[in-house]
Design an enzyme around this catalytic site. Structure first.
Site, short mmCIF file in Angstrom:
data_model
loop_
_atom_site.label_atom_id
_atom_site.label_comp_id
_atom_site.label_asym_id
_atom_site.label_seq_id
_atom_site.Cartn_x
_atom_site.Cartn_y
_atom_site.Cartn_z
N TYR A 219 8.29 53.55 18.12
CA TYR A 219 7.43 54.66 18.52
C TYR A 219 7.18 55.62 17.35
O TYR A 219 6.07 56.11 17.16
CB TYR A 219 8.05 55.41 19.70
N GLU B 279 9.04 58.15 27.89
CA GLU B 279 10.48 58.38 27.88
C GLU B 279 11.16 57.12 27.38
O GLU B 279 10.78 56.01 27.75
CB GLU B 279 11.01 58.72 29.29
#
Length: 375
Positions: free
Chosen positions: A347, A335
């Protein structure tokens, strides 16, 4: 055919307007590395002097490097913007090929640009029947190795012409290794938007337009320093001693929401695995995952505030992914705060994709759920 040619890969900012191979207007300014401020006014000045406009151009050409990283990006961004707005054909030309086009004599041409500390960019071209044929494509290497490659490729040539600032800087060494060499005049050794335009016109005639993408033969100095530093960084399993080392500075030097008690409990949990990044035995970052069945969930990736933007987060993330693969896990999930754009970019670079959204996950901030398939 009317051509706009731009060269911003060195201290000289150059703009030329050509009609086929004929020069209509040429402007050069050596203002250091201020191309972002001077390029557009120079282009407008060139159009004013030639009584032309961007809409009159049939081809856009720019120097794609090697050279100044920032300068190259400025020239390429400008040409791409013009191309996108008016769909004008465009092409990129290497600095070394542009230098070769300044030589009118037939024979072998060695283009050399100095890049400090006995290193250079170089390429070999043969000029024959008005064509410039690439023999060795652009390379970054030491001057010694560059000249060795030249010797291997030029043994049967009666004369070799050296051009570029590297040919001046390393003239003595070149003379020692080549008995049949000729040196270009100082005027030809400087990068020149007109010759870049000539090379672009030749590419157009042959229907061999090249992508306008930066030709980076050498990594930026900051990146090289970072990679050298990363060799000294060790990633290893976190121990109680590591946690003790950072306990007093956890809130001030890392992030306030990673408390000592939470980390201590996580460190000893059977389903958790934590790792530290160390530089000279000093903990500069840590990261952890929790395993649930065959999936890994990243709990945190934290770097000391004074060590951020140095690639340490990437090293930790890469280690978590490799560790999860070795454990035969099928996916890894995390998250991240919806507004944490640098982390999201990181990411995505590692192949994570958004699969959901958790509203108000960070108090009043939303969290993106991102995952990466490890199969």
């Amino acid at each position: 055919m009317k051509i706009l040619s731009i060269d911003t890969s060195s201290n000289i900012c150059g703009v030329s307007v050509l009609e086929d191979t004929n020069l209509i207007c040429k402007l050069d300014q050596d203002l250091g590395r201020t191309h972002s401020e001077s390029l557009m006014p120079m282009i407008q000045q060139a159009f004013d002097q030639s009584n032309l406009s961007l809409k009159d151009m049939d081809l856009l050409v720019c120097d794609k490097g090697p050279g100044s990283f920032t300068g190259i990006r400025i020239g390429i961004a400008t040409v791409k913007a013009f191309h996108d707005s008016l769909s004008i054909p465009c092409t990129g030309i290497s600095s070394l090929e542009g230098l070769a086009y300044s030589i009118k004599d037939e024979g072998l041409i060695v283009s050399i640009l100095d890049c400090k500390n006995d290193n250079c960019y170089f390429a070999l071209y043969e000029h024959k029947d008005s064509q410039y044929i690439e023999i060795v494509s652009p390379i970054a290497d030491t001057i010694e190795h560059a000249l060795m490659v030249c010797q291997e490729k030029t043994s049967h040539y009666t004369s070799i012409i050296f051009v570029g600032d590297g040919s001046t800087i390393y003239k003595e060494l070149i003379n020692q290794k080549f008995k049949n060499c000729i040196f270009a005049t100082s005027e030809n050794n400087a990068l020149n938007s007109y010759y870049v335009g000539l090379a672009g016109f030749n590419k157009f005639r042959k229907n061999k337009l090249e992508d306008v993408l930066p030709l980076y033969l050498k990594k930026p100095q900051a990146q090289r320093q970072l990679e050298e530093k990363s060799k000294s960084i060790k990633i290893m399993s976190m121990t109680t001693e590591d946690l003790t080392q950072i306990s007093d500075t956890l809130l001030s030097d890392f992030d306030e929401f990673w408390s000592y008690d939470i980390l201590k409990n996580e460190l000893h949990a059977d389903s958790s695995n934590y790792f530290v990044a160390k530089l000279n035995e000093k903990v500069i970052g840590f990261a952890g995952i929790k395993t649930i069945l065959d999936e890994a969930n990243i709990m945190n990736i934290v770097v000391r505030k004074d060590s951020r933007n140095q690639g340490i987060g990437s090293l930790l993330l890469e280690h978590l992914i490799d560790f999860s693969k070795k454990q035969s896990l099928t996916s890894i999930t995390l998250e991240v705060m919806e507004e944490n754009y640098p982390a999201i970019h990181l990411y995505k670079k590692f192949g994570f994709q958004q699969i959901g959204l958790r509203k108000n996950y960070y108090q009043d901030k939303n969290a993106l759920i991102m995952t990466k398939d490890l199969k």
